[in-house]
Design a protein around this motif. Structure first.
Motif, short mmCIF file in Angstrom:
data_model
loop_
_atom_site.label_atom_id
_atom_site.label_comp_id
_atom_site.label_asym_id
_atom_site.label_seq_id
_atom_site.Cartn_x
_atom_site.Cartn_y
_atom_site.Cartn_z
N ASP A 148 -8.95 6.82 -14.17
CA ASP A 148 -9.21 5.53 -13.53
C ASP A 148 -8.01 4.59 -13.56
N PHE A 149 -6.88 5.07 -14.07
CA PHE A 149 -5.73 4.18 -14.28
C PHE A 149 -5.23 3.58 -12.97
N MET A 150 -4.90 4.42 -12.00
CA MET A 150 -4.34 3.93 -10.74
C MET A 150 -5.37 3.15 -9.94
N GLU A 151 -6.65 3.50 -10.07
CA GLU A 151 -7.69 2.75 -9.37
C GLU A 151 -7.76 1.31 -9.87
N ASN A 152 -7.60 1.14 -11.20
CA ASN A 152 -7.60 -0.21 -11.78
C ASN A 152 -6.43 -1.04 -11.24
N VAL A 153 -5.28 -0.39 -11.11
CA VAL A 153 -4.11 -1.07 -10.55
C VAL A 153 -4.37 -1.45 -9.09
N LYS A 154 -4.97 -0.54 -8.35
CA LYS A 154 -5.26 -0.78 -6.94
C LYS A 154 -6.22 -1.95 -6.76
N THR A 155 -7.21 -2.05 -7.65
CA THR A 155 -8.17 -3.16 -7.58
C THR A 155 -7.46 -4.49 -7.76
N ARG A 156 -6.53 -4.56 -8.70
CA ARG A 156 -5.77 -5.80 -8.91
C ARG A 156 -4.93 -6.16 -7.70
N LEU A 157 -4.34 -5.15 -7.07
CA LEU A 157 -3.55 -5.41 -5.87
C LEU A 157 -4.42 -5.97 -4.75
N ARG A 173 2.82 -5.08 -11.87
CA ARG A 173 4.04 -5.87 -11.65
C ARG A 173 5.12 -5.04 -10.97
N PHE A 174 5.20 -3.79 -11.36
CA PHE A 174 6.23 -2.90 -10.81
C PHE A 174 6.09 -2.76 -9.30
N ILE A 175 4.87 -2.53 -8.83
CA ILE A 175 4.64 -2.38 -7.39
C ILE A 175 5.00 -3.66 -6.65
N ILE A 176 4.58 -4.81 -7.18
CA ILE A 176 4.88 -6.09 -6.54
C ILE A 176 6.38 -6.33 -6.49
N LYS A 229 -0.44 -0.24 -25.45
CA LYS A 229 -1.82 -0.47 -25.05
C LYS A 229 -2.01 -0.10 -23.58
N GLN A 230 -3.19 0.45 -23.28
CA GLN A 230 -3.50 0.85 -21.92
C GLN A 230 -3.52 -0.35 -20.98
N GLN A 231 -4.01 -1.49 -21.46
CA GLN A 231 -4.06 -2.69 -20.64
C GLN A 231 -2.66 -3.14 -20.23
N GLN A 232 -1.70 -3.01 -21.16
CA GLN A 232 -0.32 -3.36 -20.83
C GLN A 232 0.25 -2.40 -19.78
N MET A 233 -0.14 -1.14 -19.86
CA MET A 233 0.35 -0.17 -18.88
C MET A 233 -0.13 -0.51 -17.47
N GLU A 234 -1.38 -0.94 -17.35
CA GLU A 234 -1.88 -1.35 -16.04
C GLU A 234 -1.13 -2.57 -15.53
N GLU A 235 -0.86 -3.53 -16.43
CA GLU A 235 -0.08 -4.70 -16.04
C GLU A 235 1.33 -4.31 -15.61
N LEU A 236 1.90 -3.33 -16.32
CA LEU A 236 3.24 -2.85 -15.99
C LEU A 236 3.28 -2.27 -14.58
N ASP A 286 0.82 -1.21 0.00
CA ASP A 286 0.00 0.00 0.00
C ASP A 286 0.86 1.26 0.00
N SER A 287 1.96 1.23 0.75
CA SER A 287 2.83 2.40 0.81
C SER A 287 3.52 2.64 -0.53
N ILE A 288 3.93 1.56 -1.21
CA ILE A 288 4.55 1.70 -2.53
C ILE A 288 3.54 2.26 -3.52
N TYR A 289 2.29 1.80 -3.41
CA TYR A 289 1.24 2.33 -4.28
C TYR A 289 1.06 3.83 -4.04
N ASP A 290 1.03 4.24 -2.78
CA ASP A 290 0.85 5.66 -2.46
C ASP A 290 2.00 6.49 -3.03
#
Length: 686
Positions: free
Chosen positions: A224-233, A53-56, A43-50, A20-24
């Motif tokens: 909505d980009f970061m929210e989508n990433v947060k949902t996956r996390l 993975r980066f945060i993890i 592609k936007q979908q690849q950016m969300e995947e990027l 959560d701290s890395i996401y913030d």
């Protein structure tokens, strides 16, 4: 340019609060990494995947962060490899900024150097550290990248100025050139018009890059980009907690049973072979365990609903063989590992022989274990041999190949236009100990089709048996390119050829002799006394030069005679590209399988860009034909196939100046063919 520097961060805070701290933190600095990501992806979908993975990855690697390195540079070093992985297979592109489209025209390392320096705004030293090259290499990449972009902007592709001053251009325009060299360059430019023109066009490219980069400051990350990433996390965390609740419990009866067997082993030493016979379904791994050259590991990692287990690893002088199991915990899919395609060893250069080549292990869907469950696949992965006696392999997996069974044959694997992958992140640290090999000198010489062939050495290793042989190359009009074996017999024990690990060429070791190695199944320490080597076939190249004049103004098709066949020139067209097509569909009793030729323009030595497409027919030893252009063909199941090329098409894009090439001559150098053999070379070591 986008801001390069990011304010310091409390590593202690991140360590305590976790993902959560890395996401913030990334939420605050998302723009700089979002722009950097778009430099690679489409592609936007690849950016969300990027970002996911980066945060993890940052969270996992955080304990290894060294405070003498800037945090920004460290996380960027994690970010870029993930960009590379995701950029391999992208398909159609979504709309992107002009800057990204321009950079896409460059070679990979040129593009990365330009991105890090002129888009990310890093220094040459920082870019060099990230790409693991020298500062001088970074400047070379920037120079060649700018040169390529000059061509896209309408300038000549080559610089006309004095070559000895090229190395000063970048430092001069970035105002970092030492004063004596700066004065020398300015005096020279004053008197040299070509260098003036070069430097002016060079500066135009840099200004264009700067203007485009400045526009990127207004580039906004979607709402909505970061929210989508947060949902996956959040989904990942939920899955992790569910996984922790599932524990395998071993019954007391089973535990007692194995305790008893272990006790028997301690006192008698007689249990090991029986144990592996009962418990190991993979026959190859079972044999290695019985010979005490491998051990069970049972290392596990799970990501994206897929669990990977490393079952065992065996290392010797030939290769490092890893046996694995992949289980899809969510669906009925089977996956395999493919080395260098999302599977790599992070410390390969430290502990492995990088001058070797890993073997390819095709999927085995016919084995009983891989037919048993639709969501589990057991396979093996060949890695490079160790350079140390012991080591720990840091295996990183980011992509798995999905196995699609042929509907007409559930034992066959289809990997043609329907290739699918599973992405995730699985990391292993695999302990290995290199087992010894034994070499035997052979010193046997014979002739095959009138060409001397020498058998030099037999190596018996835990994972393979290797026959080294050499072919004489003094004859120029005919030479053997490859010698094929069906099996090898040692002390009346036959072992099969490894179809995918065989016949690669080593460097020439003795004048007029070229050395090859062919791999066979392991013999497990057998001491050879009598060796029988059945010769199956040879691949030959014949030199038989012939020149055919071409004239695009003539009507085609036209024919000519060569190597006992009538060959048709179907097309000769001039344009961008120019085209030349030749064909011969008659394959019965044909002397050649493929012609070796090139197409020449008016200027014989003028470099031209050419691509060749072929069509052909596979013919097995019994004369059965397989059209490889119409139906998927399983090469390994065909009895000694020969590939007869029926159509060869040359596409000529143009000369170095981008002008049309007028085809004038078809220059044939020779041809290739295969001959079947039925001979046995007998070698005695008594």
């Amino acid at each position: 340019m986008i801001p390069a520097k990011i304010e310091p961060i409390s590593i202690t805070t991140i360590s305590k609060k976790g993902v959560d701290s890395i996401y913030d933190w990334l939420e605050k600095h998302k723009q700089t990494f979002y722009i950097l990501g778009w430099s690679y992806l489409r592609k936007q979908q690849q950016m969300e995947e990027l970002f996911y993975r980066f945060i993890i990855k940052v969270h996992k690697e955080l304990p290894r962060f060294k405070r003498e390195t800037s945090f920004e540079l460290w996380v960027t070093s994690i970010f870029i490899p993930i960009c590379r992985e995701l950029s391999v297979d992208q398909g159609e592109s979504e709309p992107r900024q002009d800057l990204f489209n321009a950079l896409d025209q460059l070679k990979e390392y040129e593009k990365e150097a330009m991105i890090l320096t002129y888009v990310k705004g890093l220094s040459h030293e920082e870019a060099a550290q990230l790409l693991q090259v020298s500062v001088e290499k970074i400047k070379e990449l920037l120079f060649s990248g700018i040169q390529s972009l000059r061509k896209e902007m309408g300038y000549e592709s080559a610089f006309n100025g004095c070559r000895e001053y090229h190395k000063y251009y970048i430092d001069y325009l970035e105002r970092t050139l030492e004063r004596p060299k700066k004065i020398d360059l300015e005096i020279h430019i004053y008197h040299c018009q070509d260098c003036q023109d070069d430097l002016a066009s060079f500066q135009d490219v840099l200004l264009t890059m700067a203007n485009l980069s400045e526009k990127m400051e207004d580039f906004h990350v979607p709402a909505d980009f970061m929210e989508n990433v947060k949902t996956r996390l959040a989904e990942r965390e939920k899955h992790r907690q569910q996984k922790n609740k599932k524990r395998l419990r071993i019954g007391m009866v089973i535990a007692s049973f194995f305790a008893l067997l272990i006790g028997i082993e301690v006192f008698t030493g007689a249990f090991t072979n029986y144990y592996y016979t009962w418990t190991e379904e993979d026959q190859e791994l079972r044999a290695l365990l019985q010979q005490d050259v491998g051990e069970r590991l049972n290392l596990e990692a799970e990501s994206a609903g897929v669990k990977i287990k490393i079952r065992s690893a065996v290392a010797d002088e030939v290769q490092t063989l890893v046996f694995y199991e992949i289980e899809d915990t969510a669906e009925d899919n089977q996956y395999m590992m493919n080395y260098d395609d999302g599977v790599f060893v992070e410390n390969e250069h430290k502990i492995m022989n990088t001058e070797s080549q890993p073997w390819y292990n095709p999927p085995d869907l016919k084995s009983a274990v891989n037919k048993k469950r639709k969501n589990v696949y057991q396979g093996k992965l060949s890695l490079l041999p160790l350079t140390t006696d012991k080591g720990t392999i840091k295996l990183k997996i980011t992509k798995l190949l999905k196995l699609i069974r042929d509907s007409s044959d559930q034992s066959s694997f289809m990997a043609y236009d329907n290739t699918e992958y599973k992405t995730g992140e699985w990391n292993f640290e695999i302990p290995v100990t290199k087992k010894p090999s034994v070499e035997y000198a052979l010193k046997e010489e014979t002739e095959v089709e009138g060409i001397p062939v020498r058998f030099d050495r037999l190596t018996i290793a835990p994972t393979a048996t290797i026959l080294q042989y050499s072919i004489n190359t003094e004859q120029t009009e005919k030479r053997i390119d490859a010698l094929n074996f069906d099996n090898i017999e040692v002390n009346n024990k036959k072992v099969k050829t490894d179809m995918f690990g065989s016949s690669f060429m080593n460097a020439q070791q003795v004048m007029n002799w070229t050395t090859f190695q062919t791999y066979f199944d392991p013999l497990y320490g057998e001491k050879p006394k009598q060796i029988n080597v059945p010769l199956k076939s040879i691949h030959l190249t014949f030199e038989d030069p012939k020149t055919i004049e071409l004239d695009a103004s003539q009507k085609y098709p036209q024919t000519f005679e060569y190597a006992g066949s009538t060959i048709s020139i179907d097309k000769v067209e001039v344009g961008l590209p120019s085209m030349v097509v030749i064909s011969n569909h008659e394959i019965k009793n044909r002397a050649y399988e493929e012609l070796n030729f090139s197409v020449l323009g008016e200027e014989e030595n003028e470099p031209i860009s050419m691509e060749m497409d072929t069509e052909g027919v596979l013919v097995d030893k019994n004369g059965m034909e397989y059209n490889q252009n119409k139906i998927p063909v399983s090469y390994e199941e065909i009895d000694q196939p020969r590939n007869f090329i029926t159509v060869q098409s040359f596409r000529i894009d143009g000369n170095s100046a981008g002008e049309k090439v007028i085809p004038k001559r078809l220059e044939i150098y020779g041809y290739n063919t295969t001959k079947y053999l039925d001979d046995i070379v007998r070698i005695s070591l008594k």
